[in-house]
Design a protein around this motif. Structure first.
Motif, mmCIF file in Angstrom:
data_model
loop_
_atom_site.group_PDB
_atom_site.id
_atom_site.type_symbol
_atom_site.label_atom_id
_atom_site.label_comp_id
_atom_site.label_asym_id
_atom_site.label_seq_id
_atom_site.Cartn_x
_atom_site.Cartn_y
_atom_site.Cartn_z
ATOM 1 N N UNK A 50 85.030 -17.538 -18.004
ATOM 2 C CA UNK A 50 83.606 -17.438 -18.337
ATOM 3 C C UNK A 50 82.902 -18.761 -18.059
ATOM 4 N N UNK A 51 83.573 -19.853 -18.347
ATOM 5 C CA UNK A 51 83.017 -21.181 -18.090
ATOM 6 C C UNK A 51 82.677 -21.338 -16.606
ATOM 7 N N UNK A 52 83.620 -20.986 -15.757
ATOM 8 C CA UNK A 52 83.411 -21.107 -14.312
ATOM 9 C C UNK A 52 82.325 -20.152 -13.839
ATOM 10 N N UNK A 53 82.307 -18.949 -14.395
ATOM 11 C CA UNK A 53 81.305 -17.952 -13.999
ATOM 12 C C UNK A 53 79.894 -18.436 -14.321
ATOM 13 N N UNK A 54 79.730 -19.007 -15.508
ATOM 14 C CA UNK A 54 78.411 -19.505 -15.904
ATOM 15 C C UNK A 54 78.022 -20.704 -15.047
ATOM 16 N N UNK A 55 78.974 -21.581 -14.816
ATOM 17 C CA UNK A 55 78.722 -22.745 -13.959
ATOM 18 C C UNK A 55 78.300 -22.282 -12.567
ATOM 19 N N UNK A 56 79.013 -21.303 -12.051
ATOM 20 C CA UNK A 56 78.700 -20.779 -10.721
ATOM 21 C C UNK A 56 77.330 -20.123 -10.652
ATOM 22 N N UNK A 57 76.966 -19.395 -11.706
ATOM 23 C CA UNK A 57 75.656 -18.728 -11.712
ATOM 24 C C UNK A 57 74.524 -19.751 -11.668
ATOM 25 N N UNK A 58 74.712 -20.895 -12.328
ATOM 26 C CA UNK A 58 73.700 -21.957 -12.305
ATOM 27 C C UNK A 58 73.619 -22.603 -10.922
ATOM 28 N N UNK A 59 74.769 -22.896 -10.340
ATOM 29 C CA UNK A 59 74.786 -23.479 -8.997
ATOM 30 C C UNK A 59 74.097 -22.554 -7.998
ATOM 31 N N UNK A 60 74.356 -21.276 -8.118
ATOM 32 C CA UNK A 60 73.777 -20.292 -7.208
ATOM 33 C C UNK A 60 72.268 -20.206 -7.398
#
Length: 799
Positions: free
Chosen positions: A132-142
């Motif tokens: 979940x941490x990586x998913x949220x981080x990725x959504x922000x980067x995107x």
């Protein structure tokens, strides 16, 4: 909640994504969201003001008046405006709100796209089984990558980013869970937006599918072919459902100067040597744009290759640059080779531009969506890496150190630019964060508890993305809401949609309710779409796909140069060409006070409104007038531009292949007249002859024409409408073919006597599109029912 997030819990993660993106959006776009400023710009992003704002206003007004958008005389000399109605499907929000709310809604639609892009990308990453941490981080980067933030004022770029996220999610659902419903939706949205992008997304998705297939433990070509077969079948469903929009979009692209090859840069781009290296400035710009949107300047202050928008938009967060090399440390040998080949193939066009031109089918020297594919690949690699790093508590420190040093050398040494070109404060910001991220990552294997370190890394990323977006948005030259509706001239452009010209147009409309066109002082190319927002019929237009036959007419009359592709998009119209203005219903001319040109030959001064002088055409021909002589297109081509225009007062031009249709008429030769513009008496005589038999218009609006005409001999009726297959012609109640005359205008051949002429506009592929739509819906529903029953039978058989 934050503690659970750092530990990798998915609980409330989607709401965290929405909340964080919303907060950052508010901080970055606060002045726009509070309606202090309009999300419209007069710098390099001025397409928002000179294309999008007029387009939306015209379509909203059109829908309120006629319903479904079809032909509009406010675009050039007339054009079908249904194609690309949803080049950004989110446009429907603005259409539903109406013309009064266009300027205010742009920013809210953009924020909706940013949030949805982030949440869809989050679910895509979740399908990859990342934390979940990586998913949220990725959504922000995107959500805050360069393609969305820098490209935001073009409106369509954030949608294209959302569409890619949807493709990736749809693929993973199909690949992992055999859930297929989203795949046709992604195809549908692409088709109603820009059919050409189906090819671009197709290239990316084919390569991504191969990457995922061969790095997920699969090896059989048969199963891969089966997967592609499913994707193709689902794509066909999406294509069919998009039929009413897809066919019209394709038709307009093919029937445009660019799409037909009438004007194109293709030959120049194809001539580029295949392995010629990218020049130093362009390559340097590409490298710097990986680090920041604004490292080498913002907006009109940009000092890199081309301009701020057309330069590659690669930035997707500094962690991606540090993390993507780490991935290869965690992969097995086979996967490492596949991942290396994949990224190498996509990066090659950065160094060999021929392959980038080929990617765009030699349509232009673009980066655009290609650049975003590179960003998406970097994010994919980096997010896999960060997941491995925090789960396994491992970092390849030598690789991390070498990566950091390489980046510092690129940033600090003037390899591509003079040191003064690079923005000092942005460079310090970038270098500081790169070093901070490197220290945090290096500490991963060395600390006892990771939660605090992960939180620190996360906060830094959030700060970086917010601040970078802030720099980009702050650097733009926009309008305050009050300035947007004032008479004040736009800086550097010397016009406003609400200046005195608007009052002049309203004055004319109150005095004259017939059909006419208006030309005006056109010192700025940014005013070319003013007709669409100010509500008059003009002759100018700025559009990617202008009506093909209007372009052909301008080429035939010597107004445009075939070698100038840009002129087919920035159409200056008929202004300052009195003969063509007279023949095409240009009844009024608006001259601004700073325009000191002398208007000769056909113009009489009418009145002055504010700083705008109104002139009236004293030689105007009716909307429909007649010729009794013709000249072949090949003969006309031998004349000079001035001669071509004078010839049009004596005879109509017809394609050589169509001469048999008018053999009963007398052929005109170039030698039949002096062809001089200075002979005003000859001009008046010619106009008088053309006015002898004219069409008496009983009704004329954007979609319908009716009128009567009487003539004593066989003649050609010239209608000042660019030829278009959508206009259905009837003479005396019977269907009759139209004829292309003068290169691109509409001609009607009539015999002697009194005739009734009617023309109604119908979308050229309306019926075919509807048939496709229903076929697609039927196949979709049938597939859904069949698979649901099959799955139910399979479940029952296991019980």
């Amino acid at each position: 909640m934050i503690k659970n997030l750092m530990k990798g819990s998915y609980k409330n993660a989607p709401w965290i994504v929405i909340g964080l993106i919303s907060v950052v959006c508010f901080l970055v776009f606060k002045n726009y969201l509070l309606l202090k400023h309009a999300f419209l710009f007069w710098d390099i992003n001025d397409d928002s003001f000179v294309i999008s704002y007029p387009k939306f206003t015209n379509i909203c007004n059109y829908i309120a008046t006629y319903g479904v958008p079809k032909w509009s005389f406010k675009v050039g000399m007339g054009q079908n405006i249904f194609p690309f109605l949803f080049d950004d499907p989110f446009d429907i929000i603005i259409y539903l709100a109406g013309a009064k709310h266009v300027a205010a809604l742009f920013i809210y639609v953009e924020v909706v796209k940013i949030i949805l892009s982030g949440i869809v990308f989050f679910y895509y990453l979740k399908q990859l089984k990342l934390s979940a941490y990586t998913c949220i981080l990725g959504s922000l980067l995107f959500s805050f990558c360069s393609f969305i933030i820098v490209g935001g004022p073009f409106y369509i770029f954030p949608f294209q980013a959302f569409n890619l996220a949807l493709y990736l999610l749809a693929f993973e659902l199909l690949f992992n869970k055999q859930k297929w419903v989203l795949f046709p939706l992604a195809i549908f949205l692409t088709c109603i937006s820009q059919p050409f992008n189906l090819y671009l997304y197709g290239i990316f998705m084919v390569s991504y599918t191969c990457l995922r297939y061969f790095t997920s433990g699969h090896s059989g070509i048969t199963k891969l072919a089966s997967l592609f077969g499913k994707m193709l079948g689902l794509a066909i469903i999406g294509i069919l459902i998009s039929g009413p929009f897809l066919l019209e979009n394709i038709n307009q692209v093919l029937h445009s100067a660019r799409g037909s090859g009438l004007t194109s840069y293709a030959s120049q781009l194809k001539a580029t040597p295949m392995f010629k290296l990218t020049d130093r400035l362009e390559l340097g710009t590409s490298i710097m744009r990986f680090f920041s949107n604004d490292l080498i300047g913002s907006s009109d202050g940009f000092k890199g290759w081309f301009n701020y928008i057309e330069a590659p938009m690669f930035y997707c967060g500094l962690p991606c640059l540090l993390l993507f090399p780490q991935l290869f440390f965690f992969l097995e040998k086979k996967a490492r080779i596949i991942f290396a080949v994949f990224i190498a193939l996509w990066m090659a066009p950065l160094f060999f531009p021929y392959f980038r031109y080929a990617f765009w089918v030699f349509a232009g020297n673009y980066y655009r969506l290609y650049a975003f594919f590179i960003s998406a690949i970097l994010m994919y690699y980096a997010l896999l890496s960060v997941d491995y790093i925090f789960k396994k508590r491992q970092v390849n420190t030598p690789v991390l150190a070498a990566t950091l040093i390489a980046y510092l050398v690129l940033l600090c040494c003037p390899i591509f630019f003079h040191s003064g070109i690079v923005h000092t404060k942005v460079r310090i910001f970038v270098i500081g964060l790169l070093m901070f991220y490197s220290v945090v990552l290096a500490l991963v294997p060395r600390v006892g508890k990771l939660e605090n370190l992960k939180l620190l890394f996360f906060i830094a990323v959030l700060f970086e993305l917010g601040y970078s977006a802030h720099i980009t948005v702050k650097g733009r030259a926009d309008y305050t809401m009050s300035a947007l509706h004032s008479r004040a001239k736009i800086p550097f452009h010397d016009f406003s949609y609400t200046d005195w010209s608007l009052d002049a147009i309203k004055y004319i409309q109150q005095q004259d309710n017939t059909f006419y066109r208006i030309d005006r002082s056109c010192d700025s190319s940014d005013i070319l779409n003013a007709a669409q927002i100010q509500g008059y019929n003009g002759t100018t237009c700025y559009c990617s796909f202008n009506q093909l036959y209007y372009i052909r007419y301008l080429l035939s009359m010597g107004v445009l140069d075939k070698s100038d592709e840009a002129a087919s998009r920035w159409i200056q119209g008929l202004s300052d060409i009195p003969i063509l203005e007279t023949e095409n219903g240009v009844k009024y001319f608006l001259q601004s006070s700073n325009d000191k040109r002398h208007l000769s030959l056909i113009w009489d001064s009418l009145t002055t409104i504010g700083d705008v002088r109104i002139y009236k055409n004293n030689a105007l021909l009716p909307f429909g007038f007649t010729y009794d002589r013709y000249i072949t297109a090949s003969d006309l081509a031998a004349a000079t531009p001035i001669q071509k225009q004078v010839v049009s007062t004596h005879a109509f031009a017809i394609d050589d292949k169509d001469v048999s249709k008018v053999r009963i008429m007398k052929q005109y030769r170039l030698s039949d007249t002096s062809l001089s513009m200075r002979d005003t008496e000859a001009f008046k005589k010619s106009i008088s002859e053309l006015r002898a038999d004219t069409l008496t218009v009983t009704k004329l609006d954007d979609n319908y024409l009716s009128g009567t005409i009487t003539t004593a001999q066989d003649k050609m009726v010239y209608l000042s409408i660019p030829y278009d297959e959508g206009w259905h012609l009837q003479v005396d109640g019977k269907s009759q073919d139209k004829i292309v005359i003068n290169g691109g205008m509409t001609g009607v051949m009539i015999g002697r006597g009194t005739h009734t002429i009617t023309m109604a506009y119908v979308l050229p592929f309306g019926r075919s599109g509807v048939v496709m739509f229903f076929a697609g819906v039927i196949i979709f529903i049938s597939t859904f029912i069949y698979l649901k029953r099959r799955n139910k039978v399979a479940v029952n058989s296991l019980q």
